[in-house]
Design a protein around this motif. Structure first.
Motif, PDB file in Angstrom:
ATOM      1  N   LEU A   1       0.845  -1.182   0.000  1.00  0.00           N
ATOM      2  CA  LEU A   1       0.000   0.000   0.000  1.00  0.00           C
ATOM      3  C   LEU A   1       0.893   1.248   0.000  1.00  0.00           C
ATOM      4  O   LEU A   1       1.932   1.247   0.656  1.00  0.00           O
ATOM      5  CB  LEU A   1      -0.820  -0.033   1.297  1.00  0.00           C
ATOM      6  CG  LEU A   1      -2.078   0.786   1.350  1.00  0.00           C
ATOM      7  CD1 LEU A   1      -3.152   0.112   0.499  1.00  0.00           C
ATOM      8  CD2 LEU A   1      -2.573   0.871   2.796  1.00  0.00           C
TER       9      LEU A   1
ATOM     10  N   PRO B   1       1.977   4.526   1.458  1.00  0.00           N
ATOM     11  CA  PRO B   1       1.739   5.200   2.742  1.00  0.00           C
ATOM     12  C   PRO B   1       0.945   6.495   2.555  1.00  0.00           C
ATOM     13  O   PRO B   1       1.210   7.262   1.625  1.00  0.00           O
ATOM     14  CB  PRO B   1       3.149   5.493   3.253  1.00  0.00           C
ATOM     15  CG  PRO B   1       3.993   4.436   2.632  1.00  0.00           C
ATOM     16  CD  PRO B   1       3.394   4.205   1.265  1.00  0.00           C
TER      17      PRO B   1
ATOM     18  N   THR C   1      -1.938   8.354   7.900  1.00  0.00           N
ATOM     19  CA  THR C   1      -1.228   7.378   8.752  1.00  0.00           C
ATOM     20  C   THR C   1      -0.142   8.070   9.587  1.00  0.00           C
ATOM     21  O   THR C   1       0.288   7.541  10.616  1.00  0.00           O
ATOM     22  CB  THR C   1      -0.670   6.240   7.879  1.00  0.00           C
ATOM     23  OG1 THR C   1      -1.757   5.685   7.141  1.00  0.00           O
ATOM     24  CG2 THR C   1      -0.023   5.137   8.697  1.00  0.00           C
TER      25      THR C   1
ATOM     26  N   GLY D   1       0.912  -6.196  10.064  1.00  0.00           N
ATOM     27  CA  GLY D   1       0.566  -5.800   8.695  1.00  0.00           C
ATOM     28  C   GLY D   1       1.425  -4.637   8.264  1.00  0.00           C
ATOM     29  O   GLY D   1       0.939  -3.549   8.009  1.00  0.00           O
ATOM     30  N   THR D   2       2.710  -4.893   8.167  1.00  0.00           N
ATOM     31  CA  THR D   2       3.666  -3.779   8.056  1.00  0.00           C
ATOM     32  C   THR D   2       3.712  -3.133   6.675  1.00  0.00           C
ATOM     33  O   THR D   2       4.077  -1.974   6.547  1.00  0.00           O
ATOM     34  CB  THR D   2       5.067  -4.253   8.517  1.00  0.00           C
ATOM     35  OG1 THR D   2       5.836  -3.124   8.920  1.00  0.00           O
ATOM     36  CG2 THR D   2       5.813  -5.014   7.434  1.00  0.00           C
ATOM     37  N   GLY D   3       3.350  -3.857   5.625  1.00  0.00           N
ATOM     38  CA  GLY D   3       3.376  -3.288   4.269  1.00  0.00           C
ATOM     39  C   GLY D   3       4.765  -2.809   3.905  1.00  0.00           C
ATOM     40  O   GLY D   3       5.737  -3.565   4.001  1.00  0.00           O
TER      41      GLY D   3
ATOM     42  N   ASN E   1       6.475   1.492   6.675  1.00  0.00           N
ATOM     43  CA  ASN E   1       6.461   2.919   7.009  1.00  0.00           C
ATOM     44  C   ASN E   1       6.179   3.188   8.485  1.00  0.00           C
ATOM     45  O   ASN E   1       6.799   4.066   9.086  1.00  0.00           O
ATOM     46  CB  ASN E   1       5.449   3.668   6.125  1.00  0.00           C
ATOM     47  CG  ASN E   1       4.049   3.099   6.212  1.00  0.00           C
ATOM     48  OD1 ASN E   1       3.875   1.879   6.298  1.00  0.00           O
ATOM     49  ND2 ASN E   1       3.050   3.941   6.198  1.00  0.00           N
ATOM     50  N   VAL E   2       5.265   2.403   9.077  1.00  0.00           N
ATOM     51  CA  VAL E   2       4.871   2.685  10.459  1.00  0.00           C
ATOM     52  C   VAL E   2       6.000   2.320  11.427  1.00  0.00           C
ATOM     53  O   VAL E   2       6.458   3.158  12.214  1.00  0.00           O
ATOM     54  CB  VAL E   2       3.560   1.928  10.809  1.00  0.00           C
ATOM     55  CG1 VAL E   2       3.261   2.009  12.297  1.00  0.00           C
ATOM     56  CG2 VAL E   2       2.400   2.496   9.998  1.00  0.00           C
TER      57      VAL E   2
ATOM     58  N   ASN F   1      -2.172  -0.740  11.144  1.00  0.00           N
ATOM     59  CA  ASN F   1      -3.057  -0.069  10.191  1.00  0.00           C
ATOM     60  C   ASN F   1      -3.588  -1.176   9.275  1.00  0.00           C
ATOM     61  O   ASN F   1      -3.107  -1.350   8.170  1.00  0.00           O
ATOM     62  CB  ASN F   1      -2.262   0.976   9.393  1.00  0.00           C
ATOM     63  CG  ASN F   1      -3.111   1.645   8.328  1.00  0.00           C
ATOM     64  OD1 ASN F   1      -4.334   1.651   8.420  1.00  0.00           O
ATOM     65  ND2 ASN F   1      -2.466   2.195   7.305  1.00  0.00           N
ATOM     66  N   PRO F   2      -4.556  -1.924   9.782  1.00  0.00           N
ATOM     67  CA  PRO F   2      -4.967  -3.136   9.049  1.00  0.00           C
ATOM     68  C   PRO F   2      -5.884  -2.793   7.862  1.00  0.00           C
ATOM     69  O   PRO F   2      -6.329  -1.654   7.739  1.00  0.00           O
ATOM     70  CB  PRO F   2      -5.743  -3.907  10.114  1.00  0.00           C
ATOM     71  CG  PRO F   2      -6.354  -2.853  10.962  1.00  0.00           C
ATOM     72  CD  PRO F   2      -5.378  -1.709  10.983  1.00  0.00           C
ATOM     73  N   PRO F   3      -6.170  -3.780   7.018  1.00  0.00           N
ATOM     74  CA  PRO F   3      -7.133  -3.534   5.932  1.00  0.00           C
ATOM     75  C   PRO F   3      -8.521  -3.347   6.540  1.00  0.00           C
ATOM     76  O   PRO F   3      -9.053  -4.280   7.124  1.00  0.00           O
ATOM     77  CB  PRO F   3      -7.086  -4.840   5.117  1.00  0.00           C
ATOM     78  CG  PRO F   3      -5.928  -5.614   5.635  1.00  0.00           C
ATOM     79  CD  PRO F   3      -5.671  -5.148   7.025  1.00  0.00           C
TER      80      PRO F   3
ATOM     81  N   ALA G   1      -4.542  -5.535   1.206  1.00  0.00           N
ATOM     82  CA  ALA G   1      -4.018  -4.544   2.154  1.00  0.00           C
ATOM     83  C   ALA G   1      -5.075  -3.488   2.458  1.00  0.00           C
ATOM     84  O   ALA G   1      -4.934  -2.695   3.385  1.00  0.00           O
ATOM     85  CB  ALA G   1      -2.768  -3.878   1.595  1.00  0.00           C
TER      86      ALA G   1
HETATM   87  N1  GLN Z   1       1.496  -0.327   7.559  1.00  0.00           N
HETATM   88  C1  GLN Z   1       1.303   0.103   6.204  1.00  0.00           C
HETATM   89  C2  GLN Z   1       0.670   1.487   6.192  1.00  0.00           C
HETATM   90  O1  GLN Z   1       0.239   1.980   7.189  1.00  0.00           O
HETATM   91  C3  GLN Z   1       0.474  -0.890   5.423  1.00  0.00           C
HETATM   92  C4  GLN Z   1      -0.920  -1.017   5.899  1.00  0.00           C
HETATM   93  C5  GLN Z   1      -1.706  -2.026   5.113  1.00  0.00           C
HETATM   94  O2  GLN Z   1      -1.173  -2.650   4.183  1.00  0.00           O
HETATM   95  N2  GLN Z   1      -2.956  -2.170   5.451  1.00  0.00           N
HETATM   96  O3  GLN Z   1       0.596   2.128   5.180  1.00  0.00           O
END
Ligand code: GLN
Length: 291
Positions: free
Chosen positions: A91, A93, A97, A120-122, A125-126, A189-191, A213
């Motif tokens: 995703l 950022p 967020t 769910g770190t993607g 960024n967080v 920051n989940p889906p 995501a």
């Molecule tokens: N942690 C990432 C973000 O905040 C990804 C979140 C996600 O894939 N839902 O952008």
């Protein structure tokens, strides 16, 4: 063609395709190719583009005309003052967020040796922004997508925090996860887009960003429910769980914190005055555990 002619022609093309802010997009893409700021473009309107530059620019403009997000084309994005590489596995950022980072930071600034879990770190960024801003903290990141973890690991390296973050391939919904230590902070920051809202999102998102995501393929609360329950195993006593959430979801989410026994539940608004972050404290119950 020179810089001005190329931008003008590209902006017209993008505008015809229905891309909003077509001129800005045309300028940003050329800035990236020429490694110049937008201001420098204005000071170099007469500069002729080389064949390679023209070919690359044409390719970028065609991709943008098909609604590929600008960030995927240039391959990176600014978030919380840091640079993150992005590709279609993660995703992009979002500015909102940053409210999540700011909220955690304001609660914990000045504290040391914090142990942080990001679910769910993607792109990472967080966790990377937090580790970077909280000295001597360390973190663990999990994600269901191995390709996303590669992007996140690379971003940790780019931002000089690789040795402070562990990256694990896990599905929070189904995998047993046993961490060595408990955490001071769990962040996610989940889906959270409900599946029925998914088709109404911008074309860029639906056609290019990873669907899993963005949505839980249900009511938007699947990950909140599971993470609220499981974080009680992951958190130290008095540790806190922080979530990003969407418009009109915060009341239900606060209620889920209450139902799960969290205390000191608070909300933080984003720049658009939407309750974007909800967090609460986990307090171990003093009653003896039943056998
Ligand atoms: N942690 C990432 C973000 O905040 C990804 C979140 C996600 O894939 N839902 O952008």
């Amino acid at each position: 063609m020179n810089v001005l002619e190329s931008i003008t022609k590209s902006a017209e093309f993008l505008s015809k395709k229905g891309v909003t802010e077509s001129r800005l997009n045309a300028e940003l893409l050329l800035s990236d190719i020429l490694k110049m700021s937008r201001l420098s473009l204005y000071l170099n309107f007469e500069r002729e583009l080389t064949t390679v530059e023209t070919d690359t620019y044409r390719d970028y403009i065609v991709r943008r005309g098909k609604f590929e997000p600008l960030q995927y084309i240039v391959g990176n994005v600014e978030f919380y003052g840091l640079t993150f590489n992005v590709d279609k596995n993660v995703l992009i950022p979002r500015q909102e967020t940053e409210t999540l980072i700011e909220t955690v930071y304001n609660v914990y600034k000045g504290e040391r040796e914090l142990n942080i879990l990001d679910i769910g770190t993607g792109s990472g960024n967080v966790i990377i922004s937090l580790i970077k801003n909280l000295p001597t903290s360390r973190g663990t990141s999990i994600d269901i997508n191995e390709n996303a973890l590669h992007v996140a690991e690379h971003n940790a390296e780019l931002n000089d925090v690789k040795e402070r973050i562990k990256f694990l391939h896990k599905d929070i919904l189904t995998d047993l996860v046993n961490f060595e230590d408990k955490f001071d902070i769990v962040v996610s920051n989940p889906p959270y887009i409900p599946i029925e809202e998914y088709p109404t999102l911008q074309k860029e998102l639906v056609e290019y960003e990873p669907k899993d995501a963005l949505t839980d393929f249900s009511d938007g609360f699947t990950f909140y429910r599971v993470i609220l329950r499981r974080s009680k195993e992951f958190l130290k006593n008095n540790g806190r769980l922080f979530f990003e959430t969407g418009d009109k979801m915060s009341d239900e989410l606060k209620n889920l914190f209450v139902v799960n026994g969290y205390k000191n539940i608070k909300a933080k608004k984003d720049l658009l005055n939407i309750e974007r972050v909800i967090f609460g404290e986990y307090i171990e119950s003093s009653s003896p555990k039943s056998i």
